[in-house]
Design a protein around this motif. Structure first.
Motif, PDB file in Angstrom:
ATOM      1  N   SER A   3       0.801  -0.904  -0.276  1.00 59.39           N
ATOM      2  CA  SER A   3       0.270   0.242  -0.173  1.00 59.39           C
ATOM      3  C   SER A   3       0.615   1.085   0.461  1.00 59.39           C
ATOM      4  N   GLU A   4       0.350   1.935  -0.611  1.00 58.90           N
ATOM      5  CA  GLU A   4       1.337   3.687  -0.247  1.00 58.90           C
ATOM      6  C   GLU A   4       0.804   4.138   0.914  1.00 58.90           C
ATOM      7  N   VAL A   5       0.960   3.716   2.001  1.00 51.97           N
ATOM      8  CA  VAL A   5       1.157   3.920   3.399  1.00 51.97           C
ATOM      9  C   VAL A   5       2.158   3.293   4.065  1.00 51.97           C
ATOM     10  N   ALA A   6       2.353   2.122   3.597  1.00 46.45           N
ATOM     11  CA  ALA A   6       3.496   1.852   4.070  1.00 46.45           C
ATOM     12  C   ALA A   6       4.806   1.650   3.059  1.00 46.45           C
ATOM     13  N   PHE A   7       4.345   2.314   1.694  1.00 50.90           N
ATOM     14  CA  PHE A   7       5.457   2.135   0.958  1.00 50.90           C
ATOM     15  C   PHE A   7       6.378   3.314   1.801  1.00 50.90           C
ATOM     16  N   TYR A   8       5.686   4.727   1.890  1.00 46.62           N
ATOM     17  CA  TYR A   8       5.591   6.076   1.996  1.00 46.62           C
ATOM     18  C   TYR A   8       6.425   5.876   3.669  1.00 46.62           C
ATOM     19  N   ASP A   9       6.245   4.915   4.674  1.00 48.91           N
ATOM     20  CA  ASP A   9       6.163   4.664   6.061  1.00 48.91           C
ATOM     21  C   ASP A   9       8.513   4.173   5.683  1.00 48.91           C
ATOM     22  N   MET A  10       8.031   2.921   4.559  1.00 49.96           N
ATOM     23  CA  MET A  10       9.162   2.447   4.785  1.00 49.96           C
ATOM     24  C   MET A  10      10.409   3.770   3.850  1.00 49.96           C
ATOM     25  N   LEU A  11      10.324   4.402   2.746  1.00 51.48           N
ATOM     26  CA  LEU A  11      10.522   5.492   2.888  1.00 51.48           C
ATOM     27  C   LEU A  11      11.318   6.632   3.959  1.00 51.48           C
ATOM     28  N   ARG A  12      10.202   6.923   4.358  1.00 50.12           N
ATOM     29  CA  ARG A  12      10.910   7.812   5.817  1.00 50.12           C
ATOM     30  C   ARG A  12      11.558   6.933   6.100  1.00 50.12           C
ATOM     31  N   GLN A  13      11.954   5.562   6.643  1.00 46.52           N
ATOM     32  CA  GLN A  13      12.323   4.638   7.685  1.00 46.52           C
ATOM     33  C   GLN A  13      14.411   5.096   7.378  1.00 46.52           C
ATOM     34  N   GLY A  14      13.984   4.974   5.655  1.00 39.13           N
ATOM     35  CA  GLY A  14      14.977   4.647   5.119  1.00 39.13           C
ATOM     36  C   GLY A  14      16.113   6.021   4.905  1.00 39.13           C
ATOM     37  N   LEU A  15      15.193   6.826   4.790  1.00 42.69           N
ATOM     38  CA  LEU A  15      15.232   8.447   4.601  1.00 42.69           C
ATOM     39  C   LEU A  15      16.250   8.808   6.419  1.00 42.69           C
ATOM     40  N   TRP A  16      15.291   8.101   7.163  1.00 45.08           N
ATOM     41  CA  TRP A  16      15.615   8.807   8.793  1.00 45.08           C
ATOM     42  C   TRP A  16      16.717   7.573   9.187  1.00 45.08           C
ATOM     43  N   THR A  17      17.004   6.113   8.598  1.00 46.63           N
ATOM     44  CA  THR A  17      18.589   5.559   8.791  1.00 46.63           C
ATOM     45  C   THR A  17      19.310   6.132   7.997  1.00 46.63           C
ATOM     46  N   ALA A  18      19.508   6.503   6.700  1.00 44.10           N
ATOM     47  CA  ALA A  18      20.416   7.517   6.433  1.00 44.10           C
ATOM     48  C   ALA A  18      20.644   8.220   6.547  1.00 44.10           C
ATOM     49  N   THR A  19      19.921   9.524   7.632  1.00 46.54           N
ATOM     50  CA  THR A  19      21.271  10.433   8.029  1.00 46.54           C
ATOM     51  C   THR A  19      21.179  10.536   9.623  1.00 46.54           C
ATOM     52  N   VAL A  20      20.805   8.968  10.229  1.00 40.97           N
ATOM     53  CA  VAL A  20      21.619   8.502  11.404  1.00 40.97           C
ATOM     54  C   VAL A  20      22.935   8.173  11.521  1.00 40.97           C
ATOM     55  N   LEU A  21      22.926   7.817  10.024  1.00 39.41           N
ATOM     56  CA  LEU A  21      24.106   6.933   9.464  1.00 39.41           C
ATOM     57  C   LEU A  21      25.397   8.259   8.785  1.00 39.41           C
ATOM     58  N   SER A  22      24.689   9.053   8.242  1.00 37.69           N
ATOM     59  CA  SER A  22      25.845  10.063   7.921  1.00 37.69           C
ATOM     60  C   SER A  22      26.361  11.217   9.403  1.00 37.69           C
ATOM     61  N   LEU A  23      25.368  10.972  10.112  1.00 37.83           N
ATOM     62  CA  LEU A  23      25.695  12.329  11.258  1.00 37.83           C
ATOM     63  C   LEU A  23      26.840  11.925  11.395  1.00 37.83           C
ATOM     64  N   PRO A  24      27.278  11.615  12.103  1.00 32.40           N
ATOM     65  CA  PRO A  24      28.689  11.434  11.809  1.00 32.40           C
ATOM     66  C   PRO A  24      29.422  11.303  11.895  1.00 32.40           C
ATOM     67  N   ILE A  25      29.963  10.982  10.176  1.00 26.75           N
ATOM     68  CA  ILE A  25      30.800  11.308   9.400  1.00 26.75           C
ATOM     69  C   ILE A  25      30.631  12.406   9.028  1.00 26.75           C
ATOM     70  N   LEU A  26      29.894  13.103   8.780  1.00 27.21           N
ATOM     71  CA  LEU A  26      29.771  15.188   8.692  1.00 27.21           C
ATOM     72  C   LEU A  26      29.405  15.624   9.473  1.00 27.21           C
ATOM     73  N   SER A  27      29.096  15.543  11.319  1.00 29.93           N
ATOM     74  CA  SER A  27      29.675  16.880  12.230  1.00 29.93           C
ATOM     75  C   SER A  27      31.256  16.711  12.377  1.00 29.93           C
ATOM     76  N   VAL A  28      31.448  15.318  11.924  1.00 28.10           N
ATOM     77  CA  VAL A  28      33.431  15.690  11.839  1.00 28.10           C
ATOM     78  C   VAL A  28      34.119  16.558  11.077  1.00 28.10           C
ATOM     79  N   ALA A  29      33.564  15.847   9.779  1.00 30.38           N
ATOM     80  CA  ALA A  29      33.501  17.304   8.289  1.00 30.38           C
ATOM     81  C   ALA A  29      33.641  18.491   8.975  1.00 30.38           C
ATOM     82  N   LEU A  30      32.490  18.814   9.150  1.00 30.37           N
ATOM     83  CA  LEU A  30      32.276  20.121   9.302  1.00 30.37           C
ATOM     84  C   LEU A  30      32.965  20.859  10.875  1.00 30.37           C
ATOM     85  N   VAL A  31      32.925  19.879  11.664  1.00 31.93           N
ATOM     86  CA  VAL A  31      34.229  20.734  12.694  1.00 31.93           C
ATOM     87  C   VAL A  31      35.518  20.545  12.291  1.00 31.93           C
TER      88      VAL A  31
END
Length: 89
Positions: A3-31
């Motif tokens: 369903s559309e709701v399940a697809f968008y929920d999975m997409l949201r979880q995937g984007l959040w996972t990508a954000t959590v994974l990239s946060l340590p590297i991006l924050s160190v690069a910024l500092v």
């Protein structure tokens, strides 16, 4: 079919996972970039390799330290979200 709701929920979880994974590297690069930029502004040394090499070293070090966290996060995302969607149809 998913369903559309399940697809968008999975997409949201995937984007959040990508954000959590990239946060340590991006924050160190910024500092590291801010610290080196401040050092360059204070000393008037405008060498391009001075910004590249320490930032790359910091990123590699953080990536090496957080590889276990990143792997576990991706495996749990796949196990909890993607695999049930594939099996469930």
């Amino acid at each position: 079919m998913m369903s559309e709701v399940a697809f968008y929920d999975m997409l949201r979880q995937g984007l959040w996972t990508a954000t959590v994974l990239s946060l340590p590297i991006l924050s160190v690069a910024l500092v590291a970039g801010l610290a080196i930029g401040l050092l360059q502004a204070l000393t008037s040394v405008q060498e391009q390799t001075l910004t590249f090499v320490p930032k790359l070293a910091a990123i590699v070090a953080v990536f090496w330290v957080s590889m276990g966290f990143m792997t576990e996060t991706l495996v749990s995302f796949f196990r909890d979200t993607i695999a049930p969607a594939i099996v469930g149809g």
